[in-house]
Design a protein around this motif. Sequence first.
Motif, PDB file in Angstrom:
ATOM      1  N   HIS A 139      -3.783  -0.904  -8.466  1.00 11.71           N
ATOM      2  CA  HIS A 139      -5.084  -0.254  -8.289  1.00 11.71           C
ATOM      3  C   HIS A 139      -4.898   1.101  -7.613  1.00 11.71           C
ATOM      4  CE1 HIS A 139      -7.942  -3.932  -8.731  1.00 11.71           C
ATOM      5  NE2 HIS A 139      -6.954  -3.986  -9.573  1.00 11.71           N
ATOM      6  N   TYR A 140      -5.892   1.956  -7.811  1.00 15.52           N
ATOM      7  CA  TYR A 140      -5.823   3.304  -7.273  1.00 15.52           C
ATOM      8  C   TYR A 140      -6.945   3.557  -6.277  1.00 15.52           C
ATOM      9  CZ  TYR A 140      -2.635   4.334 -11.130  1.00 15.52           C
ATOM     10  OH  TYR A 140      -1.579   4.339 -12.002  1.00 15.52           O
ATOM     11  N   SER A 141      -6.632   4.336  -5.263  1.00  8.60           N
ATOM     12  CA  SER A 141      -7.661   4.890  -4.396  1.00  8.60           C
ATOM     13  C   SER A 141      -7.318   6.366  -4.260  1.00  8.60           C
ATOM     14  CB  SER A 141      -7.648   4.198  -3.033  1.00  8.60           C
ATOM     15  OG  SER A 141      -8.613   4.803  -2.199  1.00  8.60           O
ATOM     16  N   LEU A 179      -1.551  -1.119  -4.105  1.00  2.00           N
ATOM     17  CA  LEU A 179      -2.704  -0.231  -3.948  1.00  2.00           C
ATOM     18  C   LEU A 179      -2.178   1.168  -3.665  1.00  2.00           C
ATOM     19  CD1 LEU A 179      -5.690   0.335  -3.729  1.00  2.00           C
ATOM     20  CD2 LEU A 179      -5.668  -0.550  -1.393  1.00  2.00           C
ATOM     21  N   ASN A 180      -2.389   2.069  -4.616  1.00  4.47           N
ATOM     22  CA  ASN A 180      -1.788   3.397  -4.550  1.00  4.47           C
ATOM     23  C   ASN A 180      -2.765   4.467  -4.065  1.00  4.47           C
ATOM     24  OD1 ASN A 180      -0.097   5.671  -5.026  1.00  4.47           O
ATOM     25  ND2 ASN A 180      -1.053   5.924  -7.040  1.00  4.47           N
ATOM     26  N   PHE A 181      -2.435   5.115  -2.962  1.00  3.49           N
ATOM     27  CA  PHE A 181      -3.222   6.236  -2.462  1.00  3.49           C
ATOM     28  C   PHE A 181      -2.639   7.586  -2.854  1.00  3.49           C
ATOM     29  CE2 PHE A 181      -6.514   4.545   0.336  1.00  3.49           C
ATOM     30  CZ  PHE A 181      -6.129   3.227   0.443  1.00  3.49           C
ATOM     31  N   ALA A 182      -1.453   7.615  -3.425  1.00  8.03           N
ATOM     32  CA  ALA A 182      -0.861   8.882  -3.845  1.00  8.03           C
ATOM     33  C   ALA A 182      -1.627   9.405  -5.064  1.00  8.03           C
ATOM     34  CB  ALA A 182       0.611   8.693  -4.183  1.00  8.03           C
ATOM     35  N   SER A 228     -15.514   4.481  -1.524  1.00 12.31           N
ATOM     36  CA  SER A 228     -14.085   4.211  -1.447  1.00 12.31           C
ATOM     37  C   SER A 228     -13.927   3.093  -0.433  1.00 12.31           C
ATOM     38  CB  SER A 228     -13.327   5.457  -0.998  1.00 12.31           C
ATOM     39  OG  SER A 228     -11.955   5.145  -0.875  1.00 12.31           O
ATOM     40  N   ASP A 229     -13.562   1.921  -0.904  1.00 11.60           N
ATOM     41  CA  ASP A 229     -13.655   0.726  -0.082  1.00 11.60           C
ATOM     42  C   ASP A 229     -12.321  -0.015  -0.088  1.00 11.60           C
ATOM     43  OD1 ASP A 229     -14.317  -1.760   1.041  1.00 11.60           O
ATOM     44  OD2 ASP A 229     -16.398  -1.532   0.405  1.00 11.60           O
ATOM     45  N   VAL A 230     -11.508   0.267   0.910  1.00 15.44           N
ATOM     46  CA  VAL A 230     -10.140  -0.256   0.924  1.00 15.44           C
ATOM     47  C   VAL A 230     -10.108  -1.776   0.971  1.00 15.44           C
ATOM     48  CG1 VAL A 230      -7.952  -0.308   2.170  1.00 15.44           C
ATOM     49  CG2 VAL A 230      -9.258   1.809   2.044  1.00 15.44           C
ATOM     50  N   SER A 231     -10.937  -2.382   1.822  1.00 18.77           N
ATOM     51  CA  SER A 231     -10.810  -3.831   1.935  1.00 18.77           C
ATOM     52  C   SER A 231     -11.346  -4.546   0.688  1.00 18.77           C
ATOM     53  CB  SER A 231     -11.454  -4.367   3.220  1.00 18.77           C
ATOM     54  OG  SER A 231     -12.812  -4.067   3.272  1.00 18.77           O
ATOM     55  N   LEU A 232     -12.271  -3.904  -0.014  1.00 21.38           N
ATOM     56  CA  LEU A 232     -12.712  -4.470  -1.288  1.00 21.38           C
ATOM     57  C   LEU A 232     -11.588  -4.387  -2.324  1.00 21.38           C
ATOM     58  CD1 LEU A 232     -15.542  -5.695  -1.783  1.00 21.38           C
ATOM     59  CD2 LEU A 232     -16.086  -3.687  -3.118  1.00 21.38           C
ATOM     60  N   GLU A 233     -10.852  -3.305  -2.315  1.00 22.78           N
ATOM     61  CA  GLU A 233      -9.703  -3.173  -3.211  1.00 22.78           C
ATOM     62  C   GLU A 233      -8.651  -4.242  -2.918  1.00 22.78           C
ATOM     63  OE1 GLU A 233      -9.244  -1.261  -5.758  1.00 22.78           O
ATOM     64  OE2 GLU A 233     -10.867   0.191  -5.543  1.00 22.78           O
ATOM     65  N   LEU A 234      -8.373  -4.428  -1.635  1.00 20.39           N
ATOM     66  CA  LEU A 234      -7.394  -5.443  -1.253  1.00 20.39           C
ATOM     67  C   LEU A 234      -7.860  -6.831  -1.693  1.00 20.39           C
ATOM     68  CD1 LEU A 234      -6.339  -4.289   2.338  1.00 20.39           C
ATOM     69  CD2 LEU A 234      -4.983  -4.153   0.251  1.00 20.39           C
ATOM     70  N   GLN A 235      -9.148  -7.111  -1.483  1.00 19.48           N
ATOM     71  CA  GLN A 235      -9.676  -8.423  -1.859  1.00 19.48           C
ATOM     72  C   GLN A 235      -9.588  -8.650  -3.348  1.00 19.48           C
ATOM     73  OE1 GLN A 235     -10.963 -10.992   0.552  1.00 19.48           O
ATOM     74  NE2 GLN A 235      -9.988 -11.677  -1.308  1.00 19.48           N
ATOM     75  N   GLN A 236      -9.819  -7.581  -4.095  1.00 21.75           N
ATOM     76  CA  GLN A 236      -9.709  -7.669  -5.539  1.00 21.75           C
ATOM     77  C   GLN A 236      -8.268  -7.945  -5.954  1.00 21.75           C
ATOM     78  OE1 GLN A 236     -11.430  -4.049  -7.122  1.00 21.75           O
ATOM     79  NE2 GLN A 236     -11.283  -4.883  -9.195  1.00 21.75           N
ATOM     80  N   LEU A 237      -7.332  -7.235  -5.347  1.00 20.81           N
ATOM     81  CA  LEU A 237      -5.915  -7.448  -5.654  1.00 20.81           C
ATOM     82  C   LEU A 237      -5.475  -8.864  -5.299  1.00 20.81           C
ATOM     83  CD1 LEU A 237      -4.315  -4.082  -4.510  1.00 20.81           C
ATOM     84  CD2 LEU A 237      -4.226  -5.025  -6.816  1.00 20.81           C
ATOM     85  N   ALA A 238      -6.013  -9.388  -4.200  1.00 22.11           N
ATOM     86  CA  ALA A 238      -5.606 -10.720  -3.736  1.00 22.11           C
ATOM     87  C   ALA A 238      -5.890 -11.785  -4.792  1.00 22.11           C
ATOM     88  CB  ALA A 238      -6.320 -11.063  -2.428  1.00 22.11           C
ATOM     89  N   TYR A 239      -6.944 -11.579  -5.565  1.00 25.33           N
ATOM     90  CA  TYR A 239      -7.291 -12.537  -6.620  1.00 25.33           C
ATOM     91  C   TYR A 239      -6.132 -12.773  -7.590  1.00 25.33           C
ATOM     92  CZ  TYR A 239      -9.163 -14.100 -11.104  1.00 25.33           C
ATOM     93  OH  TYR A 239      -9.344 -14.757 -12.275  1.00 25.33           O
ATOM     94  N   TYR A 240      -5.392 -11.694  -7.869  1.00 27.22           N
ATOM     95  CA  TYR A 240      -4.352 -11.781  -8.892  1.00 27.22           C
ATOM     96  C   TYR A 240      -3.046 -12.378  -8.384  1.00 27.22           C
ATOM     97  CZ  TYR A 240      -7.599  -8.983 -11.538  1.00 27.22           C
ATOM     98  OH  TYR A 240      -8.729  -8.545 -12.185  1.00 27.22           O
ATOM     99  N   ILE A 257       0.851  -1.182   0.000  1.00 29.58           N
ATOM    100  CA  ILE A 257       0.000   0.000   0.000  1.00 29.58           C
ATOM    101  C   ILE A 257       0.891   1.239   0.000  1.00 29.58           C
ATOM    102  CG2 ILE A 257      -1.709   1.320   1.315  1.00 29.58           C
ATOM    103  CD1 ILE A 257      -2.793  -1.275   2.419  1.00 29.58           C
ATOM    104  N   ILE A 258       0.678   2.128  -0.972  1.00 40.42           N
ATOM    105  CA  ILE A 258       1.521   3.307  -1.126  1.00 40.42           C
ATOM    106  C   ILE A 258       0.808   4.529  -0.559  1.00 40.42           C
ATOM    107  CG2 ILE A 258       2.772   4.772  -2.768  1.00 40.42           C
ATOM    108  CD1 ILE A 258       3.803   1.996  -2.959  1.00 40.42           C
ATOM    109  N   THR A 259       1.393   5.122   0.488  1.00 41.33           N
ATOM    110  CA  THR A 259       0.812   6.346   1.054  1.00 41.33           C
ATOM    111  C   THR A 259       1.873   7.437   1.207  1.00 41.33           C
ATOM    112  OG1 THR A 259       1.073   5.363   3.259  1.00 41.33           O
ATOM    113  CG2 THR A 259      -1.105   5.269   2.287  1.00 41.33           C
ATOM    114  N   VAL A 260       2.874   7.403   0.342  1.00 46.00           N
ATOM    115  CA  VAL A 260       3.883   8.468   0.329  1.00 46.00           C
ATOM    116  C   VAL A 260       3.353   9.637  -0.500  1.00 46.00           C
ATOM    117  CG1 VAL A 260       5.783   6.826   0.549  1.00 46.00           C
ATOM    118  CG2 VAL A 260       5.046   7.557  -1.722  1.00 46.00           C
ATOM    119  N   PRO A 261       3.984  10.816  -0.421  1.00 50.13           N
ATOM    120  CA  PRO A 261       3.551  11.937  -1.260  1.00 50.13           C
ATOM    121  C   PRO A 261       3.656  11.601  -2.750  1.00 50.13           C
ATOM    122  CG  PRO A 261       5.041  12.693   0.472  1.00 50.13           C
ATOM    123  CD  PRO A 261       5.054  11.197   0.515  1.00 50.13           C
ATOM    124  N   ALA A 262       2.843  12.283  -3.541  1.00 47.09           N
ATOM    125  CA  ALA A 262       2.757  11.981  -4.974  1.00 47.09           C
ATOM    126  C   ALA A 262       4.117  11.975  -5.652  1.00 47.09           C
ATOM    127  CB  ALA A 262       1.820  12.981  -5.654  1.00 47.09           C
TER     128      ALA A 262
END
Lengths: 214, 214
Positions: free
Chosen positions: A197-199, A181-184, B199-211, A157-162
């Motif tokens: 994936h992006y959030s 999973l990128n939050f930047a 915005s659903d973090v655990s759904l994103e994680l679950q989706q990533l886990a599939y791959y 999970i990426i939460t560093v600055p952009a």
Amino acid sequence: MRKLKAPDVVIRRLALYLRILQQIDDEEGGRFISSKELGDRAGVNSAQVRKDLALFGEFGKQGVGYEIGYLREELRAILNANRTINVAIVGVGELGIALARYNLRRFTREKHYPFRLVAAFDNDPAKVGRKIEKTVEIFPISQLPERLPELRIDILIITVPADAAQAVVDLAVKAGVRAILNFAPTKLFVPPKVRLHYSDVSLELQQLAYYLES
Amino acid sequence: MRKLKAPDVVIRRLALYLRILQQIDDEEGGRFISSKELGDRAGVNSAQVRKDLALFGEFGKQGVGYEIGYLREELRAILNANRTINVAIVGVGELGIALARYNLRRFTREKHYPFRLVAAFDNDPAKVGRKIEKTVEIFPISQLPERLPELRIDILIITVPADAAQAVVDLAVKAGVRAILNFAPTKLFVPPKVRLHYSDVSLELQQLAYYLES
DNA sequence: TAGATTGTTAATCGATTAACAATC
DNA sequence: TAGATTGTTAATCGATTAACAATC
């Protein structure tokens, strides 16, 4: 093999179906569910539920529906929710810590929550060496290449600055990361085999703003 | 009028184009950009860029491209990014506080950031009456109906636990909320005129886990 | 002018929904 | 058995991409 056929949007819905089945099982304990009811709860058409599931097998009985416990276990297997998934966070700022604690709490409290936070990374010397909630050690980002295989990190999970995100990702990709999973709030580039994936909260807000009266 | 024609996915990309244009403008100050280059930066086809923009007007010059400053202002107007959007957070837990601070910081530092956090809501008596970062007051959730119009709240961010989210949303809908960004891991029901994003973090994680390899 | 790029129409692609025979 | 619901094929719908005349 299954990786070849199922579109991304189907996987997203499978994760949603799984969540719903887990809730039903916890709360109600009913035995069968129809594609109609599962679809209603998920907000999708019943034909779509059947089509999504049919991509992976035949899980239902005509005239009856899907046995809830059975379908739940099948979905858990398909989505890798039946094994522990190791997660690490890069960037121990506000958001990183919030996500870390959120994850730790759910892992502790929910019996089927598969995501375990195994490490955090940051470059701030004041943070390195400390622990989040007394359990998750904070390593320097430079140690990503060793720690990634060592700790069997599955998802980063990426939460560093952009402006720091691409460098982190490059390092992680070189070390063999498979899912990010990128939050930047920035677009990142990775090779095709790496799942990204992006959030993006501010993009969501900007999208919502469009629908307001001007 | 424009609300009628543009699909959601187009609005999402417009927000992305705007972010890119703002970055270019800040960093480089070039004058024109082609649909090809904007598309490359956004990760979409150039024809799609032109088609997206064409839904809202004719912003380009043949043979030349789009004048960056002009297109940026047009997009800001379309997306309501040229006025202040008032945001409030319901649920002052870890995630709520992290998002609040993140938002406050960006509003302070970035000259064009349009989202201003005007209030927070929580039911915990230990939190009510206190302030986040000395500026954002925390009200009891029961005051949502009065505060929503009073503070001209445009977007509500939901960070309460999943089982409390629908009640909060019902209250907000009754009070006339128009846009909601939900972080609680649950499906919410709102009337069609209310815009609801997830915005659903655990759904994103679950989706990533599939791959991941099983 | 010649080269480049727009705005737009036509072609393609993929995802969603409807319909229904099979069957529990 | 009769009613219900699956799995699947066919029809529909919508979004993406290709192509190109218009024109800067």
